[in-house]
Design a protein around this motif. Structure first.
Motif, PDB file in Angstrom:
ATOM      1  N   GLN A 175      21.927   0.015   7.032  1.00 32.68           N
ATOM      2  CA  GLN A 175      21.942   1.378   6.503  1.00 32.68           C
ATOM      3  C   GLN A 175      20.581   1.804   5.951  1.00 32.68           C
ATOM      4  O   GLN A 175      20.352   2.994   5.724  1.00 32.68           O
ATOM      5  CB  GLN A 175      23.008   1.497   5.400  1.00 32.68           C
ATOM      6  CG  GLN A 175      22.586   0.992   4.023  1.00 32.68           C
ATOM      7  CD  GLN A 175      22.585  -0.526   3.912  1.00 32.68           C
ATOM      8  OE1 GLN A 175      22.918  -1.247   4.851  1.00 32.68           O
ATOM      9  NE2 GLN A 175      22.197  -1.021   2.736  1.00 32.68           N
ATOM     10  N   GLY A 176      19.688   0.845   5.755  1.00 35.33           N
ATOM     11  CA  GLY A 176      18.350   1.168   5.269  1.00 35.33           C
ATOM     12  C   GLY A 176      18.216   1.005   3.768  1.00 35.33           C
ATOM     13  O   GLY A 176      19.178   1.208   3.023  1.00 35.33           O
ATOM     14  N   THR A 177      17.005   0.656   3.337  1.00 32.46           N
ATOM     15  CA  THR A 177      16.705   0.558   1.908  1.00 32.46           C
ATOM     16  C   THR A 177      15.327   1.166   1.670  1.00 32.46           C
ATOM     17  O   THR A 177      14.392   0.941   2.435  1.00 32.46           O
ATOM     18  CB  THR A 177      16.773  -0.910   1.430  1.00 32.46           C
ATOM     19  OG1 THR A 177      16.583  -0.960   0.011  1.00 32.46           O
ATOM     20  CG2 THR A 177      15.734  -1.795   2.107  1.00 32.46           C
ATOM     21  N   GLN A 178      15.215   1.962   0.621  1.00 31.36           N
ATOM     22  CA  GLN A 178      13.982   2.692   0.355  1.00 31.36           C
ATOM     23  C   GLN A 178      12.965   1.792  -0.340  1.00 31.36           C
ATOM     24  O   GLN A 178      13.287   1.109  -1.326  1.00 31.36           O
ATOM     25  CB  GLN A 178      14.273   3.908  -0.529  1.00 31.36           C
ATOM     26  CG  GLN A 178      13.034   4.696  -0.938  1.00 31.36           C
ATOM     27  CD  GLN A 178      12.413   5.448   0.220  1.00 31.36           C
ATOM     28  OE1 GLN A 178      13.109   6.104   1.005  1.00 31.36           O
ATOM     29  NE2 GLN A 178      11.089   5.374   0.341  1.00 31.36           N
ATOM     30  N   VAL A 179      11.745   1.821   0.173  1.00 30.48           N
ATOM     31  CA  VAL A 179      10.610   1.168  -0.476  1.00 30.48           C
ATOM     32  C   VAL A 179       9.578   2.248  -0.776  1.00 30.48           C
ATOM     33  O   VAL A 179       9.141   2.962   0.136  1.00 30.48           O
ATOM     34  CB  VAL A 179       9.994   0.074   0.421  1.00 30.48           C
ATOM     35  CG1 VAL A 179       8.703  -0.452  -0.192  1.00 30.48           C
ATOM     36  CG2 VAL A 179      10.987  -1.057   0.637  1.00 30.48           C
ATOM     37  N   LYS A 195       0.850  -1.188   0.000  1.00 31.29           N
ATOM     38  CA  LYS A 195       0.000   0.000   0.000  1.00 31.29           C
ATOM     39  C   LYS A 195       0.887   1.240   0.000  1.00 31.29           C
ATOM     40  O   LYS A 195       2.036   1.189   0.464  1.00 31.29           O
ATOM     41  CB  LYS A 195      -0.874   0.009   1.248  1.00 31.29           C
ATOM     42  CG  LYS A 195      -1.716  -1.227   1.452  1.00 31.29           C
ATOM     43  CD  LYS A 195      -2.462  -1.173   2.781  1.00 31.29           C
ATOM     44  CE  LYS A 195      -3.293  -2.427   3.022  1.00 31.29           C
ATOM     45  NZ  LYS A 195      -4.011  -2.373   4.318  1.00 31.29           N
ATOM     46  N   PRO A 196       0.357   2.363  -0.463  1.00 28.48           N
ATOM     47  CA  PRO A 196       1.159   3.601  -0.423  1.00 28.48           C
ATOM     48  C   PRO A 196       1.670   3.913   0.982  1.00 28.48           C
ATOM     49  O   PRO A 196       2.778   4.454   1.132  1.00 28.48           O
ATOM     50  CB  PRO A 196       0.168   4.658  -0.907  1.00 28.48           C
ATOM     51  CG  PRO A 196      -0.736   3.907  -1.830  1.00 28.48           C
ATOM     52  CD  PRO A 196      -0.914   2.560  -1.182  1.00 28.48           C
ATOM     53  N   GLU A 197       0.909   3.567   1.995  1.00 27.28           N
ATOM     54  CA  GLU A 197       1.346   3.842   3.369  1.00 27.28           C
ATOM     55  C   GLU A 197       2.490   2.951   3.834  1.00 27.28           C
ATOM     56  O   GLU A 197       3.020   3.146   4.941  1.00 27.28           O
ATOM     57  CB  GLU A 197       0.175   3.740   4.351  1.00 27.28           C
ATOM     58  CG  GLU A 197      -0.639   2.474   4.254  1.00 27.28           C
ATOM     59  CD  GLU A 197      -1.887   2.644   3.393  1.00 27.28           C
ATOM     60  OE1 GLU A 197      -1.784   3.265   2.302  1.00 27.28           O
ATOM     61  OE2 GLU A 197      -2.950   2.124   3.795  1.00 27.28           O
ATOM     62  N   ASP A 198       2.869   1.973   3.029  1.00 31.86           N
ATOM     63  CA  ASP A 198       4.047   1.169   3.329  1.00 31.86           C
ATOM     64  C   ASP A 198       5.331   1.858   2.868  1.00 31.86           C
ATOM     65  O   ASP A 198       6.432   1.371   3.145  1.00 31.86           O
ATOM     66  CB  ASP A 198       3.952  -0.204   2.652  1.00 31.86           C
ATOM     67  CG  ASP A 198       2.829  -1.055   3.202  1.00 31.86           C
ATOM     68  OD1 ASP A 198       2.130  -1.703   2.393  1.00 31.86           O
ATOM     69  OD2 ASP A 198       2.650  -1.081   4.437  1.00 31.86           O
ATOM     70  N   THR A 199       5.187   2.961   2.163  1.00 31.93           N
ATOM     71  CA  THR A 199       6.363   3.709   1.705  1.00 31.93           C
ATOM     72  C   THR A 199       7.192   4.180   2.889  1.00 31.93           C
ATOM     73  O   THR A 199       6.679   4.830   3.804  1.00 31.93           O
ATOM     74  CB  THR A 199       5.934   4.920   0.858  1.00 31.93           C
ATOM     75  OG1 THR A 199       5.292   4.440  -0.328  1.00 31.93           O
ATOM     76  CG2 THR A 199       7.132   5.780   0.493  1.00 31.93           C
ATOM     77  N   ALA A 200       8.467   3.825   2.888  1.00 27.68           N
ATOM     78  CA  ALA A 200       9.348   4.161   4.010  1.00 27.68           C
ATOM     79  C   ALA A 200      10.759   3.677   3.695  1.00 27.68           C
ATOM     80  O   ALA A 200      10.968   2.931   2.722  1.00 27.68           O
ATOM     81  CB  ALA A 200       8.869   3.504   5.298  1.00 27.68           C
ATOM     82  N   VAL A 201      11.689   4.088   4.531  1.00 30.43           N
ATOM     83  CA  VAL A 201      13.008   3.460   4.532  1.00 30.43           C
ATOM     84  C   VAL A 201      12.928   2.279   5.500  1.00 30.43           C
ATOM     85  O   VAL A 201      12.508   2.451   6.650  1.00 30.43           O
ATOM     86  CB  VAL A 201      14.111   4.442   4.974  1.00 30.43           C
ATOM     87  CG1 VAL A 201      15.457   3.720   5.025  1.00 30.43           C
ATOM     88  CG2 VAL A 201      14.177   5.633   4.023  1.00 30.43           C
ATOM     89  N   TYR A 202      13.301   1.121   5.020  1.00 31.16           N
ATOM     90  CA  TYR A 202      13.243  -0.098   5.826  1.00 31.16           C
ATOM     91  C   TYR A 202      14.642  -0.432   6.327  1.00 31.16           C
ATOM     92  O   TYR A 202      15.601  -0.493   5.541  1.00 31.16           O
ATOM     93  CB  TYR A 202      12.679  -1.250   5.002  1.00 31.16           C
ATOM     94  CG  TYR A 202      11.182  -1.158   4.831  1.00 31.16           C
ATOM     95  CD1 TYR A 202      10.618  -0.171   4.036  1.00 31.16           C
ATOM     96  CD2 TYR A 202      10.335  -2.045   5.490  1.00 31.16           C
ATOM     97  CE1 TYR A 202       9.246  -0.063   3.899  1.00 31.16           C
ATOM     98  CE2 TYR A 202       8.955  -1.957   5.354  1.00 31.16           C
ATOM     99  CZ  TYR A 202       8.423  -0.957   4.557  1.00 31.16           C
ATOM    100  OH  TYR A 202       7.052  -0.863   4.429  1.00 31.16           O
TER     101      TYR A 202
END
Length: 114
Positions: A106-110, A86-93
């Motif tokens: 270090q994080g990965t962008q989704v 979902k769009p609300e899952d957009t984040a750095v993971y």
């Protein structure tokens, strides 16, 4: 010390799927749990899913039934299969390993967007 390297992020349309991977190295014998956190713009970092050596797993309510955490002990790798994004899952993971001390990747962008 534990080093964590994430991969697998990217851009996906709503309803799509992505799989994140986190490879651990270093003092991994002391790792009790591994998991994933995420941080969306303007929001606090939050726990998404955690898995223990016993394979007990925990999920945030917002991802239950859509995300699956798993691990490959032989490869010292943890995965996060994300479905029905979902769009609300957009984040750095961020990948996290707990040895009594918390280690962060270090994080990965989704990004979930049409």
């Amino acid at each position: 010390q534990v080093q964590l390297v994430e991969s697998g992020g990217g851009l996906v349309q709503p309803g799509g799927s992505l799989t994140l991977s986190c490879a651990a190295s270093g003092s991994i014998s002391g790792v009790n749990t591994m998991g994933w956190y995420r941080q969306a713009p303007g929001k606090q970092r939050e726990s998404v899913a955690v898995i223990a050596r016993t394979d007990y797993s925990y999920y945030a309510d917002s991802v239950k039934g859509r995300f699956t955490i798993s691990r490959d002990g032989a490869k010292n790798t943890v995965y996060l299969q994300m479905n029905s994004l979902k769009p609300e899952d957009t984040a750095v993971y961020y990948c996290v390993a707990n040895t009594g001390r918390v280690h962060w990747g270090q994080g990965t962008q989704v990004t979930v967007s049409s």
